[in-house]
Design an enzyme around this catalytic site. Structure first.
Site, PDB file in Angstrom:
ATOM      1  N   ALA A  75       2.830   6.503  15.701  1.00 36.20           N
ATOM      2  CA  ALA A  75       3.290   6.661  14.316  1.00 36.20           C
ATOM      3  C   ALA A  75       3.082   8.091  13.826  1.00 36.20           C
ATOM      4  CB  ALA A  75       2.531   5.668  13.428  1.00 36.20           C
ATOM      5  N   ASN A 124       6.596   2.604  18.758  1.00 34.41           N
ATOM      6  CA  ASN A 124       5.423   1.959  19.356  1.00 34.41           C
ATOM      7  C   ASN A 124       5.225   2.555  20.748  1.00 34.41           C
ATOM      8  OD1 ASN A 124       3.530   0.153  20.488  1.00 34.41           O
ATOM      9  ND2 ASN A 124       4.301  -1.535  19.246  1.00 34.41           N
ATOM     10  N   SER A 149       2.806  -5.540  17.250  1.00 30.58           N
ATOM     11  CA  SER A 149       3.102  -6.252  18.502  1.00 30.58           C
ATOM     12  C   SER A 149       4.194  -7.289  18.271  1.00 30.58           C
ATOM     13  CB  SER A 149       1.832  -6.936  19.018  1.00 30.58           C
ATOM     14  OG  SER A 149       1.349  -7.849  18.032  1.00 30.58           O
ATOM     15  N   HIS A 181       0.069  -9.528   3.936  1.00 32.46           N
ATOM     16  CA  HIS A 181      -1.157 -10.204   4.360  1.00 32.46           C
ATOM     17  C   HIS A 181      -2.361  -9.889   3.494  1.00 32.46           C
ATOM     18  CE1 HIS A 181       0.763 -10.427   8.651  1.00 32.46           C
ATOM     19  NE2 HIS A 181       1.236 -11.360   7.838  1.00 32.46           N
ATOM     20  N   ASN A 209      -0.362  -4.815   7.110  1.00 31.28           N
ATOM     21  CA  ASN A 209      -1.729  -4.293   7.135  1.00 31.28           C
ATOM     22  C   ASN A 209      -2.480  -4.650   5.867  1.00 31.28           C
ATOM     23  OD1 ASN A 209      -1.025  -3.266   9.569  1.00 31.28           O
ATOM     24  ND2 ASN A 209      -0.697  -1.178   8.835  1.00 31.28           N
ATOM     25  N   VAL A 210      -3.773  -4.795   5.994  1.00 32.54           N
ATOM     26  CA  VAL A 210      -4.619  -5.156   4.849  1.00 32.54           C
ATOM     27  C   VAL A 210      -5.399  -3.935   4.356  1.00 32.54           C
ATOM     28  CG1 VAL A 210      -4.778  -7.592   5.474  1.00 32.54           C
ATOM     29  CG2 VAL A 210      -6.430  -5.977   6.448  1.00 32.54           C
ATOM     30  N   CYS A 218     -11.729 -22.369  -8.758  1.00 29.64           N
ATOM     31  CA  CYS A 218     -12.915 -22.532  -9.607  1.00 29.64           C
ATOM     32  C   CYS A 218     -12.701 -23.722 -10.543  1.00 29.64           C
ATOM     33  CB  CYS A 218     -13.122 -21.266 -10.430  1.00 29.64           C
ATOM     34  SG  CYS A 218     -14.570 -21.400 -11.491  1.00 29.64           S
ATOM     35  N   ARG A 240     -15.230  -4.084   8.668  1.00 29.78           N
ATOM     36  CA  ARG A 240     -13.840  -3.578   8.645  1.00 29.78           C
ATOM     37  C   ARG A 240     -13.563  -2.860   7.336  1.00 29.78           C
ATOM     38  NH1 ARG A 240      -9.999  -8.375   9.776  1.00 29.78           N
ATOM     39  NH2 ARG A 240      -8.432  -6.759   9.556  1.00 29.78           N
ATOM     40  N   TYR A 245     -15.774  -8.772   8.045  1.00 33.07           N
ATOM     41  CA  TYR A 245     -14.926  -8.099   7.055  1.00 33.07           C
ATOM     42  C   TYR A 245     -15.647  -6.917   6.402  1.00 33.07           C
ATOM     43  CZ  TYR A 245     -11.009 -11.215   7.537  1.00 33.07           C
ATOM     44  OH  TYR A 245      -9.912 -11.869   8.060  1.00 33.07           O
TER      45      TYR A 245
HETATM   46  C1  BV8 Z   1       1.794 -19.087   8.035  1.00 29.86           C
HETATM   47  C2  BV8 Z   1      -4.875 -10.716   7.628  1.00 29.86           C
HETATM   48  C3  BV8 Z   1       2.411 -21.227   7.314  1.00 29.86           C
HETATM   49  C4  BV8 Z   1      -6.223 -11.115   8.128  1.00 29.86           C
HETATM   50  C5  BV8 Z   1      -3.270 -11.416   9.337  1.00 29.86           C
HETATM   51  C6  BV8 Z   1       6.269 -19.284  13.061  1.00 29.86           C
HETATM   52  C7  BV8 Z   1       6.548 -19.262  11.699  1.00 29.86           C
HETATM   53  C8  BV8 Z   1       5.496 -19.265  10.775  1.00 29.86           C
HETATM   54  C9  BV8 Z   1       4.168 -19.265  11.209  1.00 29.86           C
HETATM   55  C10 BV8 Z   1       3.907 -19.281  12.553  1.00 29.86           C
HETATM   56  C11 BV8 Z   1       4.950 -19.299  13.478  1.00 29.86           C
HETATM   57  N1  BV8 Z   1       4.379 -19.318  14.702  1.00 29.86           N
HETATM   58  C12 BV8 Z   1       3.037 -19.299  14.592  1.00 29.86           C
HETATM   59  C13 BV8 Z   1       2.718 -19.302  13.300  1.00 29.86           C
HETATM   60  C14 BV8 Z   1       1.349 -19.305  12.788  1.00 29.86           C
HETATM   61  C15 BV8 Z   1       0.766 -17.899  12.613  1.00 29.86           C
HETATM   62  C16 BV8 Z   1       1.173 -16.954  13.704  1.00 29.86           C
HETATM   63  O1  BV8 Z   1       2.087 -16.143  13.533  1.00 29.86           O
HETATM   64  N2  BV8 Z   1       0.514 -17.047  14.838  1.00 29.86           N
HETATM   65  C17 BV8 Z   1       0.837 -16.186  15.949  1.00 29.86           C
HETATM   66  C18 BV8 Z   1      -0.339 -15.296  16.277  1.00 29.86           C
HETATM   67  C19 BV8 Z   1       1.215 -17.069  17.115  1.00 29.86           C
HETATM   68  N3  BV8 Z   1       1.161 -17.376  11.331  1.00 29.86           N
HETATM   69  C20 BV8 Z   1       0.407 -17.696  10.264  1.00 29.86           C
HETATM   70  O2  BV8 Z   1      -0.555 -18.428  10.316  1.00 29.86           O
HETATM   71  C21 BV8 Z   1       0.825 -17.099   8.936  1.00 29.86           C
HETATM   72  N4  BV8 Z   1       0.870 -18.157   7.966  1.00 29.86           N
HETATM   73  O3  BV8 Z   1       2.701 -19.073   8.787  1.00 29.86           O
HETATM   74  O4  BV8 Z   1       1.572 -20.104   7.162  1.00 29.86           O
HETATM   75  C22 BV8 Z   1       2.203 -22.048   6.117  1.00 29.86           C
HETATM   76  C23 BV8 Z   1       3.320 -22.436   5.387  1.00 29.86           C
HETATM   77  C24 BV8 Z   1       3.134 -23.245   4.290  1.00 29.86           C
HETATM   78  C25 BV8 Z   1       1.835 -23.654   3.913  1.00 29.86           C
HETATM   79  C26 BV8 Z   1       0.733 -23.231   4.653  1.00 29.86           C
HETATM   80  C27 BV8 Z   1       0.909 -22.437   5.768  1.00 29.86           C
HETATM   81  C28 BV8 Z   1      -0.209 -16.130   8.426  1.00 29.86           C
HETATM   82  C29 BV8 Z   1      -0.282 -14.933   9.307  1.00 29.86           C
HETATM   83  C30 BV8 Z   1      -1.169 -13.870   8.654  1.00 29.86           C
HETATM   84  C31 BV8 Z   1      -2.454 -13.724   9.431  1.00 29.86           C
HETATM   85  N5  BV8 Z   1      -3.248 -12.634   8.877  1.00 29.86           N
HETATM   86  N6  BV8 Z   1      -3.987 -10.448   8.757  1.00 29.86           N
HETATM   87  C32 BV8 Z   1      -6.970  -9.950   8.710  1.00 29.86           C
HETATM   88  O5  BV8 Z   1      -6.396  -8.869   8.934  1.00 29.86           O
HETATM   89  O6  BV8 Z   1      -8.176 -10.161   8.948  1.00 29.86           O
HETATM   90  S1  BV8 Z   1      -2.306 -11.039  10.653  1.00 29.86           S
HETATM   91  C33 BV8 Z   1      -2.916  -9.723  11.524  1.00 29.86           C
HETATM   92  O7  BV8 Z   1      -1.998  -9.562  12.610  1.00 29.86           O
HETATM   93  C34 BV8 Z   1      -2.896  -8.377  10.808  1.00 29.86           C
HETATM   94  O8  BV8 Z   1      -2.406  -8.421   9.493  1.00 29.86           O
HETATM   95  C35 BV8 Z   1      -1.928  -7.561  11.670  1.00 29.86           C
HETATM   96  O9  BV8 Z   1      -1.206  -6.618  10.969  1.00 29.86           O
HETATM   97  C36 BV8 Z   1      -1.045  -8.647  12.110  1.00 29.86           C
HETATM   98  C37 BV8 Z   1      -0.035  -8.401  13.150  1.00 29.86           C
HETATM   99  O10 BV8 Z   1      -0.675  -7.764  14.225  1.00 29.86           O
HETATM  100  P1  BV8 Z   1      -0.197  -6.251  14.518  1.00 29.86           P
HETATM  101  O11 BV8 Z   1      -0.187  -5.503  13.244  1.00 29.86           O
HETATM  102  O12 BV8 Z   1       1.067  -6.295  15.272  1.00 29.86           O
HETATM  103  O13 BV8 Z   1      -1.393  -5.718  15.363  1.00 29.86           O
HETATM  104  P2  BV8 Z   1      -1.573  -5.851  16.942  1.00 29.86           P
HETATM  105  O14 BV8 Z   1      -2.969  -5.422  17.246  1.00 29.86           O
HETATM  106  O15 BV8 Z   1      -1.099  -7.191  17.405  1.00 29.86           O
HETATM  107  O16 BV8 Z   1      -0.551  -4.791  17.545  1.00 29.86           O
HETATM  108  C38 BV8 Z   1      -0.723  -3.427  17.254  1.00 29.86           C
HETATM  109  C39 BV8 Z   1       0.514  -2.747  17.804  1.00 29.86           C
HETATM  110  O17 BV8 Z   1       0.428  -1.354  17.470  1.00 29.86           O
HETATM  111  C40 BV8 Z   1       0.635  -2.828  19.310  1.00 29.86           C
HETATM  112  O18 BV8 Z   1       1.971  -3.173  19.652  1.00 29.86           O
HETATM  113  C41 BV8 Z   1       0.338  -1.392  19.787  1.00 29.86           C
HETATM  114  O19 BV8 Z   1       1.095  -1.040  20.923  1.00 29.86           O
HETATM  115  C42 BV8 Z   1       0.782  -0.594  18.601  1.00 29.86           C
HETATM  116  N7  BV8 Z   1       0.098   0.697  18.433  1.00 29.86           N
HETATM  117  C43 BV8 Z   1      -1.172   1.013  18.784  1.00 29.86           C
HETATM  118  N8  BV8 Z   1      -1.431   2.297  18.421  1.00 29.86           N
HETATM  119  C44 BV8 Z   1      -0.295   2.768  17.820  1.00 29.86           C
HETATM  120  C45 BV8 Z   1       0.670   1.751  17.825  1.00 29.86           C
HETATM  121  N9  BV8 Z   1       1.896   1.917  17.297  1.00 29.86           N
HETATM  122  C46 BV8 Z   1       2.186   3.113  16.756  1.00 29.86           C
HETATM  123  N10 BV8 Z   1       1.311   4.143  16.693  1.00 29.86           N
HETATM  124  C47 BV8 Z   1       0.080   3.998  17.225  1.00 29.86           C
HETATM  125  N11 BV8 Z   1      -0.792   5.025  17.181  1.00 29.86           N
END
Ligand code: BV8
Length: 251
Positions: free
Chosen positions: A242, A224, A200, A127, A110-111, A139, A77, A74
């Site tokens: 974007a 995208n 994504s 997020h 985004n963060v 605490c 980042r 982190y």
């Molecule tokens: C939760 C912070 C429950 C940390 C992040 C169904 C319902 C609910 C939950 C789930 C579910 N199925 C699965 C889950 C669990 C999980 C999940 O979704 N898993 C997935 C991966 C299968 N979800 C969770 O755990 C969430 N919590 O549901 O809690 C709960 C309920 C009650 C009590 C307790 C718990 C929490 C999810 C949050 C995780 N934290 N970020 C950090 O950043 O370190 S998520 C992380 O991924 C980032 O925030 C990021 O933004 C996010 C999404 O990814 P993308 O932004 O899409 O990034 P990616 O690289 O994937 O894609 C980039 C895209 O950009 C690509 O498509 C590319 O083509 C495009 N691109 C590239 N360049 C460009 C471009 N587009 C435009 N212009 C460009 N130049």
């Protein structure tokens, strides 16, 4: 029809959708900040991090199993976010939001703080904020210990109760901030147009906002350069970045 003409007509149709929309929601993901030099979340981790799974690093168990490793990830980042500047996409959105108060709402996964630094007055952060830290565990002290007094270690810890500092982001398996999610869901249901930019569409419940909007009658347009898991939810997919596309839609 030549590709260039197809692309021009697609941009024109999206520009008309923006002009006609009274309530616009922009759902952004890490691709929004890619042209500002911040790696997307799932891009192969560069250098030291290439051998780690970001899903593992961005989790409480990952942090508890190796606090220093995750803190260092982190820290690197955070340095990248501080060095980055908003790109033409962030700026186009901010200009529109300021020129048309109340007409557009940014909801970001985004963060980083680039939407805010571009001038957007009100950004819903699903997020969290990578530049902030908070205690890992509640605490237990009578007087809440002040995170600013933590011992500057990697990670910083509390000299009173040993608590560790962690980034103020939502990790996988953690609940999103209820008020942010509730507000985001309500706006998704009420908007006329949702622009899904740079995601994504793999992370829930954030990605589910696109279907909420579509099911409530909004037009959904993706920006995208590549295919995403939300393509079948969208009415239109603009295959561009974007920073290149958003100024054409909003300026
Ligand atoms: C939760 C912070 C429950 C940390 C992040 C169904 C319902 C609910 C939950 C789930 C579910 N199925 C699965 C889950 C669990 C999980 C999940 O979704 N898993 C997935 C991966 C299968 N979800 C969770 O755990 C969430 N919590 O549901 O809690 C709960 C309920 C009650 C009590 C307790 C718990 C929490 C999810 C949050 C995780 N934290 N970020 C950090 O950043 O370190 S998520 C992380 O991924 C980032 O925030 C990021 O933004 C996010 C999404 O990814 P993308 O932004 O899409 O990034 P990616 O690289 O994937 O894609 C980039 C895209 O950009 C690509 O498509 C590319 O083509 C495009 N691109 C590239 N360049 C460009 C471009 N587009 C435009 N212009 C460009 N130049």
């Amino acid at each position: 029809m030549p590709m260039r003409e197809q692309a021009r007509l697609a941009i024109q149709a999206a520009h008309e959708a923006v002009a006609a929309a009274g309530k616009i929601v922009v759902l952004s993901g890490s691709g929004m900040s890619s042209e500002s030099g911040i790696p997307t979340f799932r891009d192969a981790q560069t250098g030291l991090w290439a051998r780690f799974d970001p899903m593992q690093l961005a989790s409480a168990e990952g942090f508890r199993s190796d606090p220093r490793l995750v803190w260092d990830w982190y820290a690197e980042r955070r340095a990248g976010v501080r060095a980055a500047v908003p790109n033409a996409g962030h700026l186009a959105l901010a200009r529109f939001a300021l020129a048309h108060p109340g007409r557009m709402q940014i909801i970001t996964q985004n963060v980083d703080d680039l939407h805010q630094r571009a001038g957007n007055p009100d950004v819903i952060r699903l997020h969290g904020d990578i530049l902030q830290s908070r205690w890992l565990d509640p605490c237990r002290a009578q007087e809440q210990c002040d995170p600013a007094t933590a011992e500057p270690e990697r990670p910083p810890h509390c000299t009173q109760c040993g608590n560790l500092l962690r980034p103020a982001v939502v990790w996988f398996g953690e609940r999103l901030p209820p008020e942010a999610l509730t507000r985001a869901e309500s706006l998704a249901r009420q908007c006329d147009l949702m622009l899904v930019v740079g995601t994504s569409g793999t992370v829930y419940p954030a990605a589910g906002l696109a279907s909420l909007a579509r099911d409530a009658g909004a037009r959904v347009i993706i920006v995208n350069p590549h295919a995403s898991d939300l393509d079948d939810v969208a009415h239109q997919c603009l295959r561009g970045t974007a920073a290149a596309v958003l100024p054409l839609l909003f300026d």
